[in-house]
Design a protein around this motif. Structure first.
Motif, PDB file in Angstrom:
ATOM      1  N   SER A 527       0.820  -1.212   0.000  1.00  0.00           N
ATOM      2  CA  SER A 527       0.000   0.000   0.000  1.00  0.00           C
ATOM      3  C   SER A 527       0.855   1.264   0.000  1.00  0.00           C
ATOM      4  CB  SER A 527      -0.948  -0.010   1.203  1.00  0.00           C
ATOM      5  OG  SER A 527      -1.799   1.110   1.161  1.00  0.00           O
ATOM      6  N   ASP A 528       1.693   1.424   1.023  1.00  0.00           N
ATOM      7  CA  ASP A 528       2.538   2.617   1.082  1.00  0.00           C
ATOM      8  C   ASP A 528       3.804   2.416   0.261  1.00  0.00           C
ATOM      9  OD1 ASP A 528       0.977   4.215   2.890  1.00  0.00           O
ATOM     10  OD2 ASP A 528       1.568   2.846   4.487  1.00  0.00           O
ATOM     11  N   TYR A 529       4.111   3.379  -0.596  1.00  0.00           N
ATOM     12  CA  TYR A 529       5.413   3.397  -1.256  1.00  0.00           C
ATOM     13  C   TYR A 529       6.431   3.860  -0.223  1.00  0.00           C
ATOM     14  CZ  TYR A 529       2.896   3.190  -5.735  1.00  0.00           C
ATOM     15  OH  TYR A 529       2.086   2.826  -6.781  1.00  0.00           O
ATOM     16  N   VAL A 532      10.376   7.666  -2.122  1.00  0.00           N
ATOM     17  CA  VAL A 532       9.837   8.081  -3.424  1.00  0.00           C
ATOM     18  C   VAL A 532      10.902   7.904  -4.502  1.00  0.00           C
ATOM     19  CG1 VAL A 532       8.976  10.069  -4.732  1.00  0.00           C
ATOM     20  CG2 VAL A 532       8.137   9.652  -2.412  1.00  0.00           C
TER      21      VAL A 532
END
Lengths: 562, 562
Positions: A527-529, A532
């Motif tokens: 879900s969370d990257y 970046v």
């Protein structure tokens, strides 16, 4: 822990794990909540004796040779020092780097031949076996890193497995997209068409090196390990010299699965080195084509500058920060931040270091709070949270590195002490180095104080002119020094929008008004990257397409057919 | 060529081109034959007056300022010299690099805001307009590069457009895969679930620089241009100083489409520089985050070593080679090779330079042929093919660079001349520098002769011990010096298999027994991967996922929801 010698082919393993793999691919499409690996250390899931078995399995390695049957062994080394003060003394095989590389190369064609499905099947079998041994790995993670037990289980076990599976899912999606073969038929007007058969072979780039860190030896190792392996590359795992055991168990499991599947176990090997020069020589070997690295800036930048033959995926230092502009849940905000700062004593790459607060204070549901009140209230919130020593030691864990202890000791030089760090006794481990966070107040102009990473439980409450200045400062910190996480607390949409724009410009993940059971330093697989890949703290993200697509190539051949 | 000022929004352009885009995405999944851009220069498709209109449009630029309304213009330059001897004298705006970068930066947020669909819609509209002006661009390509007319139309027009659309399709597939938003809901046993809304924003990495080459100013420029643009990046196109016009027309069309769609035209600008230093300064600017480069090794390696702030996608020199072990279609094989060597006088990055033939000769359907017979027969086949001057000039085109003329002149020093190059008069262009290929014989030991790229119509027939040695030599050439293409002629499955394995190890595209209407130097968009990205000739492939996935990042934000 021994396994029956009956051979299971990669194709059979693919069939066995196909449903899980497809679910994982769906999960990376949706990026909602999903996991096949239960995060609760429940006896019902993992077995009634799993906890005790895991502890005993780890203790059985103490003072012993950890045999891996790898080529080129020249000796043994025992370098681990437990932050809990436990004597480990596990001896790992020191193997010649050239021998590991030669063995990896020799193993590659067979790994290529079984194709994307076979490789995915083998990777998922490895992950399943790792999952079953989560208690053992958790115990190894806890003792080597200083993590508290629950974090060691969750982050070192199921959450790390999630990140490994996520990488396999990304890799599989990209490889599956490449057709195995095609017929190309080009019309030629009134003449017969030109017709060719084309084959497309997925070929790994070459030997992959995965360099682990001392704090998260599985969570930060599994993405690179499984991304590289799934895409057709042999992998040499070089753990941090103080957190080898979790990696060694992982490598042993991988080698068992590979051998049982009729593959060369030297597709996954452990490089145990105690000298940086040995790692440098390995990292710059012409055969090494990718490096996954988690660690400090100095060695990370050295790798990027010197290991030019390889694609380097690096997670480095940063200055994570949170802007507090206003809130309608003051107490919940303070509780949330207090937990963030306490969790594993701030030894997470995602922990907030700088909290930016307007000089004129902030509007809250408890009335206006001055800058000094925010400082005092956050300090009080931390104190309250750590009041119970059992809770404190469970959440704080122990300090992993003597360097971090030194940073805590010298921290008061860098600002006004709002909350001093204190040593906490651990009921179970008398030798454990447990420390509470130090909280410092400083002015935005004191950039030398807060604008470099001070890894560990050291946080600054930085006084900024106003909310707009805080947002601008946050963006500049991320651009210039990097960050894996930023946060904003504000009740005003325009401030949240400005922070959102700043997060796009600087390239950093933003958490907005966290007041409940999710914390800015937590990053959920599928879900969370994580990272970046756009600011100095990391040049890659866990996981996205870019993390896997460059690890393999497509080699085609074509010929006429009738 | 002016367009109505009625604004069409990016969303409308997406709707307009949606079917084409979806078909392109299907095509990259199947990699069979597909194109939306007809390759035949038919008046029925392109219009009865299209050819004449295109020629006139190009001639109207001769001796004129090519106005692009770009920022920071400091002067004009006219550097092009036509290999056909035509006076061009087109003056291009010389713009300050910092001004172009500042304008590109300013244009970026609006480009991000319209999202993947909007950007794809705009890119497809640009490509459609380019397609409609294929004759104009073909004429510009022909006059600046020396390509024959048909190649200039096909490779410079529809085939280049295919490669641009292919890059958009890859980019769109990767971006579409990232959900715009999601709800993450994590069960908490008996307690209410943790629930968060998460948004995922696709953000371009930054300013993209695309550096073109002198021989294929559109085919080698469009992939990088459209890959970077579609993924959210502004693009500065720096053409080769001798092939600016095709790029300038392209940039002008892109700027028109952008402006009509209400976007900032400075998302696509032309950097016309006549000094390498200016390009170097631009390439190493901190704001430049990606560079697509096609050209020689020396500048390519300079970029890779010095433009460290950018991801460099480079296509460099190589030594393409073909192994002849045996054939059952001797004459067709010779015809195929003869055409390969003649097409655009070998000035393709995919043209064969070394033909490896066993010292003992080869088995053919025409009986055994000695090494010397193969040499003589290939020379005769070329001679025969070029016997008609009209065919010869149409296929050979003209020599693009004085450096290539010099290489042709000195070629006889490097081997025994099997076929000498000759100058051919061009009926239409008396100033055209037309040359037939030079064919040299040498021994495998003469590595200095054939084992470096000699760009142009210079080929070696290399005498090797036997078929196995030829395959091994081919692999070594590719590993050490790079190649975009290799070929094999053999009637024996085990030899083809060995060459196939060699192509996997070295990482190079293989053509097997080409005897018909497809040539080793041809690479079809949507089907053939151009370059593998695994050997020294190229570090990227046109196109695969790796070519696009690293050009953008996903920036997330998250917050609690009920």
């Amino acid at each position: 822990m021994s396994h029956a010698a009956s051979t299971t082919t990669p194709a059979q393993l693919f069939d066995k794990h196909h449903a899980t793999l497809e679910a994982a691919v769906q999960a990376i499409h949706a990026r909602g909540y999903w996991t096949p690996y239960p995060e609760m250390p429940s006896p019902k899931v993992y077995g009634e004796t799993a906890q005790e078995d895991g502890r005993r399995a780890v203790e059985a390695t103490f003072g012993q040779d950890f045999e891996l049957d790898q080529p080129g062994r020249s000796g043994w080394m025992a370098t681990e020092r437990s932050p809990y003060g436990v004597e480990l003394g596990v001896r790992y095989p020191v193997c010649d780097a050239d021998a590991l590389i030669a063995a990896a190369h020799a193993a590659m064609p067979g790994w290529q031949r079984i194709g994307a499905q076979g490789r995915a099947g083998v990777c998922l079998e490895i992950l399943e076996r790792i999952n079953k041994r989560s208690f053992e790995i958790a115990h190894a993670v806890m003792l080597t890193t200083g993590q508290g037990w629950m974090m060691a289980f969750q982050a070192g076990g199921p959450h790390a497995q999630d990140r490994g599976l996520e990488a396999v899912a990304y890799a599989y999606r990209e490889m599956k997209f490449v057709p195995h073969e095609t017929v190309w038929e080009k019309p030629q007007g009134k003449n017969p068409p030109l017709k060719m058969k084309k084959h497309f072979e997925i070929v790994g780039r070459g030997v992959a090196l995965v360099i682990g860190c001392g704090t998260f030896p599985t969570w930060n190792t599994y993405p690179g390990l499984f991304a590289a392996l799934a895409t057709g590359n042999p992998v040499i795992v070089k753990p941090h010299q103080n957190a080898i055991l979790p990696a060694a168990i992982t490598v042993r499991i991988a080698r068992e699965v590979l051998a049982e599947a009729g593959l060369d176990p030297n597709l996954v090997t452990l490089a145990a080195f105690d000298k940086r020069e040995a790692t440098q020589a390995l990292a710059t070997h012409p055969a090494v084509k990718s490096i996954d690295f988690t660690g400090g800036n100095s060695f990370g930048q050295w790798l990027i500058s010197n290991a030019k033959q390889a694609q380097v995926y690096a997670e480095l230092a940063g200055v994570n920060n949170v802007v507090i502009e206003s809130t309608d849940q003051y107490k919940a905000m303070l509780r949330n931040l207090a937990f963030t700062l306490c969790l594993y004593s701030g030894q997470m790459c995602t922990t907030t270091q700088a909290i930016l607060v307007p000089a004129g204070g902030i509007a809250t549901d408890q009335g206006h709070k001055s800058y000094d009140e925010v400082c005092a209230d956050l300090a009080a919130s931390i104190d309250k949270f750590l009041a119970d020593p059992a809770v404190a030691t469970a959440v704080l864990g122990a300090i992993q590195s003597p360097d971090t202890l030194a940073r805590i000791a010298e921290a008061p030089e860098h600002g006004r002490v709002v909350l001093a760090s204190r040593k906490i006794e651990h009921a179970e481990f008398p030798g454990a180095e447990v420390r509470s966070p130090v909280l410092l107040a400083c002015d935005a102009a004191d950039e030398k104080a807060y604008m470099e990473e001070r890894f560990g439980p050291i946080a600054f409450i930085v006084k900024v002119a106003d909310g707009a200045a805080a947002v601008a400062l946050s963006e500049r910190i991320v651009r210039e020094h990097g960050a894996l996480t930023v946060g904003i607390y504000s009740t005003r949409a325009e401030v949240v929008d400005a922070m959102t724009e700043a997060s796009w410009h600087a390239g950093v993940a933003l958490s907005i008004n966290l007041t409940g059971g999710v914390f800015v330093n937590q990053s959920a697989g599928f879900s969370d990257y994580h990272g970046v890949g756009m600011n100095p703290a990391a040049n890659a993200s866990l996981s996205d397409s870019a993390f896997v697509a460059n690890r393999f190539r497509v080699v085609q051949r074509r010929y006429h057919v009738e």
